[in-house]
Structures are given as C-alpha cells and as structure tokens.
Design a protein around this motif. Structure first.
Motif, PDB file in Angstrom:
ATOM      1  N   VAL A  11      -7.511   9.532  -1.957  1.00  0.00           N
ATOM      2  CA  VAL A  11      -8.405  10.675  -1.785  1.00  0.00           C
ATOM      3  C   VAL A  11      -9.645  10.288  -0.996  1.00  0.00           C
ATOM      4  O   VAL A  11     -10.393  11.160  -0.537  1.00  0.00           O
ATOM      5  CB  VAL A  11      -8.815  11.258  -3.148  1.00  0.00           C
ATOM      6  N   TYR A  12      -9.845   8.978  -0.853  1.00  0.00           N
ATOM      7  CA  TYR A  12     -11.020   8.519  -0.092  1.00  0.00           C
ATOM      8  C   TYR A  12     -10.762   7.086   0.365  1.00  0.00           C
ATOM      9  O   TYR A  12     -10.179   6.272  -0.355  1.00  0.00           O
ATOM     10  CB  TYR A  12     -12.273   8.562  -0.965  1.00  0.00           C
ATOM     11  N   SER A  13     -11.215   6.775   1.573  1.00  0.00           N
ATOM     12  CA  SER A  13     -11.172   5.411   2.095  1.00  0.00           C
ATOM     13  C   SER A  13     -12.558   5.041   2.594  1.00  0.00           C
ATOM     14  O   SER A  13     -13.149   5.775   3.401  1.00  0.00           O
ATOM     15  CB  SER A  13     -10.150   5.294   3.239  1.00  0.00           C
ATOM     16  N   GLY A  14     -13.088   3.941   2.096  1.00  0.00           N
ATOM     17  CA  GLY A  14     -14.438   3.521   2.454  1.00  0.00           C
ATOM     18  C   GLY A  14     -14.469   2.130   3.051  1.00  0.00           C
ATOM     19  O   GLY A  14     -13.430   1.585   3.451  1.00  0.00           O
ATOM     20  N   THR A  15     -15.646   1.529   3.072  1.00  0.00           N
ATOM     21  CA  THR A  15     -15.821   0.206   3.660  1.00  0.00           C
ATOM     22  C   THR A  15     -15.113  -0.868   2.854  1.00  0.00           C
ATOM     23  O   THR A  15     -14.553  -1.814   3.398  1.00  0.00           O
ATOM     24  CB  THR A  15     -17.324  -0.130   3.761  1.00  0.00           C
ATOM     25  N   TYR A  16     -15.129  -0.721   1.537  1.00  0.00           N
ATOM     26  CA  TYR A  16     -14.521  -1.720   0.659  1.00  0.00           C
ATOM     27  C   TYR A  16     -13.002  -1.533   0.561  1.00  0.00           C
ATOM     28  O   TYR A  16     -12.242  -2.497   0.598  1.00  0.00           O
ATOM     29  CB  TYR A  16     -15.144  -1.626  -0.739  1.00  0.00           C
ATOM     30  N   GLY A  17     -12.568  -0.281   0.410  1.00  0.00           N
ATOM     31  CA  GLY A  17     -11.145  -0.041   0.229  1.00  0.00           C
ATOM     32  C   GLY A  17     -10.835   1.433   0.046  1.00  0.00           C
ATOM     33  O   GLY A  17     -11.533   2.301   0.588  1.00  0.00           O
ATOM     34  N   SER A  18      -9.804   1.709  -0.735  1.00  0.00           N
ATOM     35  CA  SER A  18      -9.333   3.084  -0.911  1.00  0.00           C
ATOM     36  C   SER A  18      -9.416   3.507  -2.375  1.00  0.00           C
ATOM     37  O   SER A  18      -9.368   2.673  -3.282  1.00  0.00           O
ATOM     38  CB  SER A  18      -7.888   3.216  -0.423  1.00  0.00           C
ATOM     39  N   VAL A  19      -9.533   4.829  -2.570  1.00  0.00           N
ATOM     40  CA  VAL A  19      -9.597   5.397  -3.915  1.00  0.00           C
ATOM     41  C   VAL A  19      -8.362   6.271  -4.126  1.00  0.00           C
ATOM     42  O   VAL A  19      -8.125   7.217  -3.371  1.00  0.00           O
ATOM     43  CB  VAL A  19     -10.869   6.245  -4.116  1.00  0.00           C
ATOM     44  N   PHE A  20      -7.601   5.946  -5.166  1.00  0.00           N
ATOM     45  CA  PHE A  20      -6.484   6.786  -5.582  1.00  0.00           C
ATOM     46  C   PHE A  20      -6.927   7.568  -6.808  1.00  0.00           C
ATOM     47  O   PHE A  20      -7.508   7.004  -7.736  1.00  0.00           O
ATOM     48  CB  PHE A  20      -5.252   5.949  -5.947  1.00  0.00           C
ATOM     49  N   SER A  21      -6.687   8.868  -6.804  1.00  0.00           N
ATOM     50  CA  SER A  21      -7.022   9.678  -7.945  1.00  0.00           C
ATOM     51  C   SER A  21      -5.777   9.960  -8.768  1.00  0.00           C
ATOM     52  O   SER A  21      -4.743  10.369  -8.238  1.00  0.00           O
ATOM     53  CB  SER A  21      -7.654  11.010  -7.498  1.00  0.00           C
ATOM     54  N   LEU A  22      -5.867   9.688 -10.090  1.00  0.00           N
ATOM     55  CA  LEU A  22      -4.773   9.981 -11.004  1.00  0.00           C
ATOM     56  C   LEU A  22      -5.019  11.234 -11.811  1.00  0.00           C
ATOM     57  O   LEU A  22      -4.210  11.609 -12.666  1.00  0.00           O
ATOM     58  CB  LEU A  22      -4.579   8.794 -11.968  1.00  0.00           C
ATOM     59  N   PHE A  25       0.833  -1.205   0.000  1.00  0.00           N
ATOM     60  CA  PHE A  25       0.000   0.000   0.000  1.00  0.00           C
ATOM     61  C   PHE A  25       0.872   1.262   0.000  1.00  0.00           C
ATOM     62  O   PHE A  25       0.588   2.230  -0.702  1.00  0.00           O
ATOM     63  CB  PHE A  25      -0.929  -0.007   1.218  1.00  0.00           C
ATOM     64  N   ASN A  26       1.931   1.231   0.778  1.00  0.00           N
ATOM     65  CA  ASN A  26       2.834   2.398   0.837  1.00  0.00           C
ATOM     66  C   ASN A  26       3.551   2.622  -0.497  1.00  0.00           C
ATOM     67  O   ASN A  26       3.800   3.772  -0.893  1.00  0.00           O
ATOM     68  CB  ASN A  26       3.865   2.213   1.958  1.00  0.00           C
ATOM     69  N   GLU A  27       3.883   1.537  -1.177  1.00  0.00           N
ATOM     70  CA  GLU A  27       4.501   1.669  -2.498  1.00  0.00           C
ATOM     71  C   GLU A  27       3.546   2.343  -3.473  1.00  0.00           C
ATOM     72  O   GLU A  27       3.953   3.198  -4.271  1.00  0.00           O
ATOM     73  CB  GLU A  27       4.909   0.291  -3.023  1.00  0.00           C
ATOM     74  N   TRP A  28       2.287   1.960  -3.426  1.00  0.00           N
ATOM     75  CA  TRP A  28       1.287   2.579  -4.295  1.00  0.00           C
ATOM     76  C   TRP A  28       1.124   4.053  -3.944  1.00  0.00           C
ATOM     77  O   TRP A  28       1.019   4.901  -4.835  1.00  0.00           O
ATOM     78  CB  TRP A  28      -0.061   1.871  -4.162  1.00  0.00           C
ATOM     79  N   ALA A  29       1.091   4.351  -2.643  1.00  0.00           N
ATOM     80  CA  ALA A  29       0.906   5.736  -2.205  1.00  0.00           C
ATOM     81  C   ALA A  29       2.072   6.621  -2.662  1.00  0.00           C
ATOM     82  O   ALA A  29       1.881   7.805  -2.977  1.00  0.00           O
ATOM     83  CB  ALA A  29       0.745   5.782  -0.684  1.00  0.00           C
ATOM     84  N   GLN A  30       3.276   6.048  -2.688  1.00  0.00           N
ATOM     85  CA  GLN A  30       4.431   6.813  -3.160  1.00  0.00           C
ATOM     86  C   GLN A  30       4.306   7.142  -4.651  1.00  0.00           C
ATOM     87  O   GLN A  30       4.743   8.203  -5.097  1.00  0.00           O
ATOM     88  CB  GLN A  30       5.708   6.014  -2.915  1.00  0.00           C
ATOM     89  N   LYS A  31       3.702   6.246  -5.399  1.00  0.00           N
ATOM     90  CA  LYS A  31       3.538   6.441  -6.845  1.00  0.00           C
ATOM     91  C   LYS A  31       2.348   7.337  -7.176  1.00  0.00           C
ATOM     92  O   LYS A  31       2.428   8.196  -8.073  1.00  0.00           O
ATOM     93  CB  LYS A  31       3.357   5.085  -7.530  1.00  0.00           C
ATOM     94  N   PHE A  32       1.222   7.133  -6.460  1.00  0.00           N
ATOM     95  CA  PHE A  32      -0.037   7.804  -6.824  1.00  0.00           C
ATOM     96  C   PHE A  32      -0.412   8.947  -5.882  1.00  0.00           C
ATOM     97  O   PHE A  32      -1.353   9.692  -6.162  1.00  0.00           O
ATOM     98  CB  PHE A  32      -1.202   6.802  -6.829  1.00  0.00           C
ATOM     99  N   GLY A  33       0.308   9.086  -4.760  1.00  0.00           N
ATOM    100  CA  GLY A  33      -0.126  10.014  -3.723  1.00  0.00           C
ATOM    101  C   GLY A  33      -1.069   9.308  -2.759  1.00  0.00           C
ATOM    102  O   GLY A  33      -1.519   8.185  -3.012  1.00  0.00           O
ATOM    103  N   GLN A  34      -1.381   9.940  -1.670  1.00  0.00           N
ATOM    104  CA  GLN A  34      -2.265   9.333  -0.683  1.00  0.00           C
ATOM    105  C   GLN A  34      -3.690   9.183  -1.252  1.00  0.00           C
ATOM    106  O   GLN A  34      -4.097   9.952  -2.119  1.00  0.00           O
ATOM    107  CB  GLN A  34      -2.304  10.190   0.588  1.00  0.00           C
ATOM    108  N   LYS A  63      -5.080  14.409 -10.750  1.00  0.00           N
ATOM    109  CA  LYS A  63      -4.158  15.489 -10.403  1.00  0.00           C
ATOM    110  C   LYS A  63      -2.826  15.326 -11.114  1.00  0.00           C
ATOM    111  O   LYS A  63      -2.203  16.291 -11.529  1.00  0.00           O
ATOM    112  CB  LYS A  63      -3.940  15.502  -8.895  1.00  0.00           C
ATOM    113  N   ALA A  64      -2.433  14.044 -11.269  1.00  0.00           N
ATOM    114  CA  ALA A  64      -1.135  13.770 -11.884  1.00  0.00           C
ATOM    115  C   ALA A  64      -1.140  14.122 -13.363  1.00  0.00           C
ATOM    116  O   ALA A  64      -0.089  14.330 -13.963  1.00  0.00           O
ATOM    117  CB  ALA A  64      -0.758  12.306 -11.704  1.00  0.00           C
ATOM    118  N   THR A  65      -2.332  14.156 -13.997  1.00  0.00           N
ATOM    119  CA  THR A  65      -2.396  14.409 -15.424  1.00  0.00           C
ATOM    120  C   THR A  65      -2.773  15.848 -15.743  1.00  0.00           C
ATOM    121  O   THR A  65      -2.837  16.241 -16.888  1.00  0.00           O
ATOM    122  CB  THR A  65      -3.444  13.480 -16.081  1.00  0.00           C
TER     123      THR A  65
END
Length: 483
Positions: A467-478, A456-465, A480-482
């Motif tokens: 933007v949302y964490s819910g019951t199922y899991g987390s959402v990474f937004s790409l 998870f930390n490796e992904w966060a380093q690539k995508f940023g923290q 901003k990067a584009t």
C-alpha cells in the motif's frame, strides 16, 4: 598581566579540536535508543519500573528484566525536553567523565609502579582512544554511562589498594550500586575486578577484615536494583541457546577484515605493552588475562580493551626515548575547562543543526503512512525487522520483538515453526513470512529494500501489493484481508 604560554595554549587548542572531531550527529542513531526512550517515558508516565514488556503483540504478558532502567529514566526526559540534542547532552557529560577517567587510569598505573604520574603522551593517547569509543560505542545506549563508571570504579579500587581510605571504599560501593541500576549487564566486570583485588591482597599478605568488608559490600551493593540477582546475571539470559550470536555485535571478531583493522592494531599494541606493564605484579597479570579474553570475544566486549588500554600503555610510553622526560603538563582544572569548552561547542552545534533520523536505515516514511491511516489513540500491530522494530515502537506501533531481547527468547513467546518471537523477528523476512503473519496477525508488515524480486512477488501474492513504498522499504496492509 601574565603572558599565556604558547605550548599550553596550543595544547588546549589541540584538546578542543579533538573534541570537536567527535561530531555530535553521529552519537544518537542506534536502534536501541528509540525503545530506551519509549520505555523511560512509559515508566515516568505510569510511575512504575517495568517488569514486563510493553507495546508488543503480547500486550503486557512477557516478563522483562529492568537491567537498564536507570539509563531509560535519564534519557527519556532529556529527549522530551530537547529532542535529539537532549540525548547528546547526556553523551557530552559521559564523554567528559570518560576522558578524565581514562587519564586518571593511566596516572594510577604509573603511580602503582613508583613513576611520575604525568606523561606528555598520556592525554593525546586518551583522546585518540576516546574518539574510537565515541564513534563505535556512544550511540545513545547505557554503555555510555557504564563505560566511565567502570573506569572510575577501577581507579578507586587501585587507589584503595595503595591507600585504604574510606572515601575510595565509599566511591566503590556507590559505583557498584549505580552500575547495577544503569547497566546491570556489565556489573559482573565490577565483581571480577573486586575478586582480583581480594586475591591480590591475599597474595601480598595485605588482606584484613576491613578490606574483606569493603569487597563484600561492593558485591552486595550490586543487589540493590529492581531486578536483583537476575539483572546482574542478565548475560545468562541473552546467551541462552546462543540467541545473542544472531546479533552482529555479539559475533566473533573477524580480525582479517579490513573494517576491523583498528581492533587488530589495538590487540597488537596491547601485546606490545605487556612486557613493560606487567612488572611481575599478580593483579596486572590477572587483569591482562581478563581484558585479553574480553577484547577478542566479540565487538560488544571489545570495548573493555579500549577502556583499559591506558592502564597498560601508561608505562609503555617511557620506552619511547624522545618522550622519556616530562613534557607539557597541565592542571586538572585547566583540562576540565578545555573539555567543557569543546563539549559546549558541540552542544551548541547540535542545537543549531538538530540531527535527522536516517530514512534509509529506519522506516520513517513508512511509519508516517501507517500512523496517518491509524485512528488517534490506537497502536497498530506492525511486523518489522529486529533492527527497525525499536523505531516502530517509538513511533507508536506495537511490535513482535525489539532490542530488549530477554522477553522474546522465553518459552512464553514460542509460536509458529517452534520459534520464539526473537527468532521469528530475525528469520521471518524470508519464505516463512506468510506463516508468521498468519500466526501473529499483524495489521501491517514493513519490509526493507534489497529483497529479491522472487521473494517480494511471493509476499505480494499472499498479502496483495504494497500500500506504500518509501525510502526504507514497502508497507503491506493486512487490514483489508481481515475486514
């Protein structure tokens, strides 16, 4: 006024009680149901049968075999009109015909051997089998419809072999067409059953031009579907390079696993019935080999052993001393009434207490967040796991791959790492996720819970923290990067 007979009254209550035990809320929550509804609604809205994948990262480029379009065109308007209770209405209708079909299957088996068709244990046994089928296979998928159609096709086939009535022949041809349009992937079973019957007639010297014509019509009737022979041979597509083995229900059954104990017991019971059921009849021997092969192959095909166990068990019941004499028997009309009452009560329950999608198994909260941050009329590109992508599509996202599988195992979907879209969806949520994201350019990535902190930390380093964490899991937004 004639007094109600207590045994039959209690028998009726028993039937209704068993139906009520098939609790409606457990019949809808399957990953495939979501995209089946979406595909059906798309076809209705656009007035066309789909031959290409929709709502994917590839636009409309990937070819799709419409092997289940009939089911999709049926389930979509029911959902549109009534929501999830509408899907259960279809389930209830399928259960009604399945119970009657399994019961008739047992009676036909006894009729072939010159026994009294009814037996006191037949209906309780059929209801028990139906409960298992309901909880394990009736999940808002085409097999709900194909199950009872296959059973009834077999019934008419056996009746036709005993008495070659035109009505049985017509029913067989009609069911061949129906199965090829509702669930073409299982149509080959119909072709094999028909071939067994032809071989049986040849051995028994009862084969004539009328039978040959009927059997050939059954085979040819299957071609009357939008996908033609490709739909009927769909199994060859999904088993290419063993892609199907990546999905749990296609994997070999672990008979030593406690969770598969009912399947093991069924197999042992099936073996016990054979000395009583085969009766040196060639067709029964052929059928036994086929059902045994399907029954031990994988969980998906194990359904056929459950469907056809009444055919073999119907004769075995006579070996139980206490039940050799006729017991409590009911008219078909009475049984239909009891089944209807039980299913109507279930329908009333599901409309009163509509089911809620399990936010732990599907990204409900996560898609709420994504769609709230997406302009109206726009479909965001969302990368999610294979099992949840159907729900993402259903909620309005474009996806890499979903349960249709066949468009996503073709060379047209080859990408980074030399993987098809299906493989990237199955293997992607690992250390390879950054490479897949860079290649497929999703707007959002939804990851499930249970991921290791290191990954998870490796992904966060690539995508940023996230933007949302819910019951199922987390959402990474790409996005901003584009920007």
């Amino acid at each position: 006024m004639k007094k109600l007979q207590a045994p039959k009254f209690l028998y009726g209550l028993f039937v209704i009680a068993i139906i009520l035990l098939m609790i409606p809320k457990f019949s809808y929550n399957d990953p495939d149901t979501f995209w089946h509804i979406e595909l059906g609604q798309y076809m209705i809205d656009h007035g066309q049968i789909l031959h290409h994948a929709i709502h994917t990262f590839y636009g409309d480029e990937l070819p799709y075999v419409p092997h289940e379009f009939g089911f999709q065109l049926l389930v979509a308007p029911l959902y549109a009109a009534f929501g999830w209770p509408g899907v259960y209405i279809l389930t209830a209708v399928c259960l009604f015909f399945l119970v009657l079909g399994l019961l008739r299957l047992g009676k036909v088996s006894r009729k072939e051997l010159g026994l009294q068709q009814d037996h006191v244990l037949m209906l309780p046994f059929v209801l028990l089998i139906t409960c298992w089928i309901y909880y394990n296979y009736f999940k808002g998928r085409p097999q709900m419809i194909s199950s009872f159609m296959i059973v009834w096709f077999f019934v008419y086939l056996r009746e036709y072999q005993m008495v070659a009535h035109k009505k049985y022949a017509a029913a067989m041809v009609a069911l061949s067409i129906a199965i090829a349009n509702f669930h073409a992937g299982v149509w080959l079973v119909i072709a094999v059953f028909t071939g067994m019957a032809l071989l049986e007639s040849l051995i028994n010297k009862t084969l004539n031009w009328r039978k040959i014509t009927v059997f050939v019509l059954v085979w040819l009737a299957g071609l009357l579907n939008p996908g033609g022979a490709t739909s009927l041979l769909f199994i060859l597509t999904v088993t290419k390079k063993n892609f199907n083995l990546l999905i749990n229900e296609w994997q070999p059954i672990q008979f030593n696993s406690l969770e598969n104990l009912p399947i093991l017991l069924l197999l042992l019971f099936f073996a016990c019935t054979l000395p009583f059921a085969l009766q040196r009849k060639p067709f029964r021997f052929f059928l036994m080999l086929g059902i045994l092969y399907l029954g031990v192959s994988n969980f998906k095909q194990n359904l056929f052993m459950w469907l056809f166990i009444p055919y073999f068990a119907a004769v075995f019941f006579d070996a139980i001393p206490y039940f050799r004499k006729p017991g409590v028997l009911v008219r078909q009309s009475t049984l239909r009434l009891w089944l209807t009452i039980g299913l109507l009560l279930n329908i009333a329950y599901i409309f009163t207490v509509p089911p809620v999608i399990d936010a732990k198994n599907y990204p409900v909260d996560e898609m709420n967040y994504i769609m709230q941050h997406t302009p109206e009329g726009t479909r965001p590109k969302v990368l999610a796991r294979y099992g949840s992508s159907g729900y993402v599509m259903f909620r309005g996202g474009d996806i890499l791959c979903d349960g249709r599988q066949d468009p996503f195992v073709t060379k047209d979907s080859l990408g980074v790492l030399g993987w098809t879209a299906f493989e990237r969806s199955m293997y992607g949520f690992s250390e390879y996720l950054p490479e897949i994201v860079e290649y497929d350019h999703p707007d959002y990535v939804i990851t499930g819970n249970g991921v290791s902190h290191k990954l998870f930390n490796e992904w966060a380093q690539k995508f940023g923290q996230p933007v949302y964490s819910g019951t199922y899991g987390s959402v990474f937004s790409l996005l901003k990067a584009t920007e």
